[in-house]
Scaffold this active site. Structure first.
Site, mmCIF file in Angstrom:
data_model
loop_
_atom_site.group_PDB
_atom_site.id
_atom_site.type_symbol
_atom_site.label_atom_id
_atom_site.label_comp_id
_atom_site.label_asym_id
_atom_site.label_seq_id
_atom_site.Cartn_x
_atom_site.Cartn_y
_atom_site.Cartn_z
ATOM 1 N N TRP A 16 19.411 32.703 -13.897
ATOM 2 C CA TRP A 16 20.536 33.056 -13.011
ATOM 3 C C TRP A 16 20.347 34.503 -12.562
ATOM 4 C CZ3 TRP A 16 25.734 35.081 -15.043
ATOM 5 C CH2 TRP A 16 26.709 35.080 -14.039
ATOM 6 N N ASP B 285 23.628 31.073 -23.367
ATOM 7 C CA ASP B 285 24.554 31.048 -22.242
ATOM 8 C C ASP B 285 25.019 29.604 -22.092
ATOM 9 O OD1 ASP B 285 25.911 30.967 -19.851
ATOM 10 O OD2 ASP B 285 24.593 32.415 -18.855
ATOM 11 N N LYS C 90 33.761 26.174 -14.938
ATOM 12 C CA LYS C 90 33.343 24.868 -14.398
ATOM 13 C C LYS C 90 34.030 23.717 -15.126
ATOM 14 C CE LYS C 90 30.105 27.913 -13.389
ATOM 15 N NZ LYS C 90 29.624 28.547 -12.195
HETATM 16 C C1 LMR Z 1 26.180 30.266 -9.887
HETATM 17 O O1 LMR Z 1 25.127 30.398 -10.508
HETATM 18 O O2 LMR Z 1 26.219 29.925 -8.708
HETATM 19 C C2 LMR Z 1 27.495 30.449 -10.585
HETATM 20 O O3 LMR Z 1 27.302 30.820 -11.910
HETATM 21 C C3 LMR Z 1 28.411 31.371 -9.860
HETATM 22 C C4 LMR Z 1 28.020 32.811 -9.971
HETATM 23 O O4 LMR Z 1 28.847 33.606 -10.388
HETATM 24 O O5 LMR Z 1 26.883 33.161 -9.640
#
Ligand code: LMR
Length: 393
Positions: free
Chosen positions: A128, A207, A242
């Site tokens: 991420w 996570d 979520k």
């Molecule tokens: C994502 O990966 O799209 C979500 O976790 C929202 C975010 O805050 O990035």
């Protein structure tokens, strides 16, 4: 001084989402941020969460601060929810701190690691995009380990790279529904990873933002169970964005498991010492709603059914996209059916991503990640598959 402040690029996810909202084409499909949307394009409340919200609104007696660690009932229920079957065996050496969303939990974990651990965090590549930013802002040195590609986890590479982790290094692993690939370790890799990281004296940071949306709660807790059983120093970052649709209420937690009750008390004390100057104490409302859902047996059972429906819908979307692409002769995303959670890497290059946007008003991230939960209905899945076939032909 402000005159010399440099410009920053928009956030790769939320910055793009804001841009998408300005696209007024009716056929627009937003597959950017990991947010569930129904066929009308809105993010509806869970029925159980709505019921809990009403109960909390009717019972707003105390408007004073929460403690630094947050709402006591919420913390207790989240610990039991996250640790589940392992809870009884670690109750006296585990703790939970309420946090502003999963991002808040990761920020607290980073600042805590800077304070007491080696100061190095290992992130999977890919991950991420907010993970490195959170870790760096928390003062950590960021290292990466090879995790895999859009089709598979590279188990050998994960173990090889993490064999270089030092004592007190934090190793971040996605507990389930890996963001962005949707590929999770199997039970064998989890076991090998747990043994390796325990032997290295590392801290494991799971996570767990998508717990329940991969293969159901029990299967998605596999990483937690394995790490607890192996006896690693464990942190779990939790979010109810979520799984309760409480995105904008920022309802999260950091759960920890230490080797002894005394170590747990000291660990919690240091986490609280990090929270106090960061945001003092967390907001109450969303946590009380989540605590009500988790603590009321009727609501809890119905909520689990709602989450299961969402999980099944994501799996169904994966099957439909796989079939839709195959029917059009597109060989992208060959393992999409076997992946879990909201995300998949489309494998589209920058040019194809740009054409999806300009020709079809379909938005995936610049790196090709698609939030499958944004494919609201059959028509959207069809439009997506047709557009992907066109931009790749
Ligand atoms: C994502 O990966 O799209 C979500 O976790 C929202 C975010 O805050 O990035």
């Amino acid at each position: 001084m402000f005159a010399d402040v440099p410009a920053t690029p928009p956030d790769p996810i939320l910055g793009l989402s804001a841009i998408v909202k300005g696209d007024e084409r009716r056929e627009r499909i937003d597959l950017t941020a990991g947010v569930y949307r129904d066929a009308t394009g809105s993010t509806p409340p869970f029925e159980t969460v709505e019921a809990a919200t009403r109960a909390v609104v009717d019972d707003m007696q105390d408007w004073g601060y929460l403690p630094i660690a947050g709402h006591r009932g919420y913390r207790d229920r989240v610990s039991r929810f996250v640790l589940a079957d392992a809870y009884d065996s670690v109750a006296d050496r585990s703790w939970c701190v309420q946090s502003p969303g999963g991002t808040g939990a990761l920020a607290v974990a980073s600042a805590f690691a800077r304070r007491v651990a080696s100061g190095t965090i290992w992130l999977p590549a890919p991950t991420w995009p907010n993970h490195p930013a959170i870790a760096r802002q928390g003062g950590l040195d960021v290292r990466t380990y090879r995790y895999g590609d859009e089709t598979a986890v590279w188990g050998d590479a994960v173990l090889e790279d993490l064999a270089a982790a030092g004592a007190g290094d934090v190793i971040l692993v996605h507990a389930c529904c890996h963001n962005p690939t949707g590929n999770d370790p199997d039970a064998e890799l989890w076991a090998d990873l747990a043994a390796l990281l325990r032997d290295r004296g590392a801290v494991v940071l799971l996570d767990a933002a998508y717990l329940g949306l991969g293969r159901g709660f029990a299967a998605d807790r596999c990483a937690v169970d394995v790490m607890v059983a192996a006896g690693v120093d464990l942190l779990v970052a939790v979010s109810f964005s979520k799984t309760m649709s409480l995105y904008r209420e920022r309802v999260g937690a950091l759960v920890g498991v230490a080797p002894t009750a005394a170590a747990a008390a000291n660990t919690l004390g240091n986490v609280e010492a990090v929270v106090r100057p960061m945001y003092s104490n967390p907001p109450a409302f969303g946590a009380r709603v989540a605590a009500t859902v988790l603590g009321d047996p009727g609501l809890r059972g119905r909520w689990e059914t709602e989450v299961a429906a969402l999980q099944e819908r994501l799996a169904a979307i994966r099957r439909q996209v796989a079939a839709g692409l195959a029917a059009r002769g597109v060989d992208l995303m060959p393992t999409i059916e076997h992946q879990a959670g909201m995300f998949a890497m489309t494998g589209l290059d920058a040019d194809a991503v740009g054409r999806l946007r300009s020709q079809f008003a379909i938005y995936v991230l610049d790196n090709g990640r698609a939030n499958l939960a944004g494919l609201a209905d059959d028509a959207a899945i069809d439009a997506f598959c047709t557009a992907v076939a066109t931009v790749t032909s």
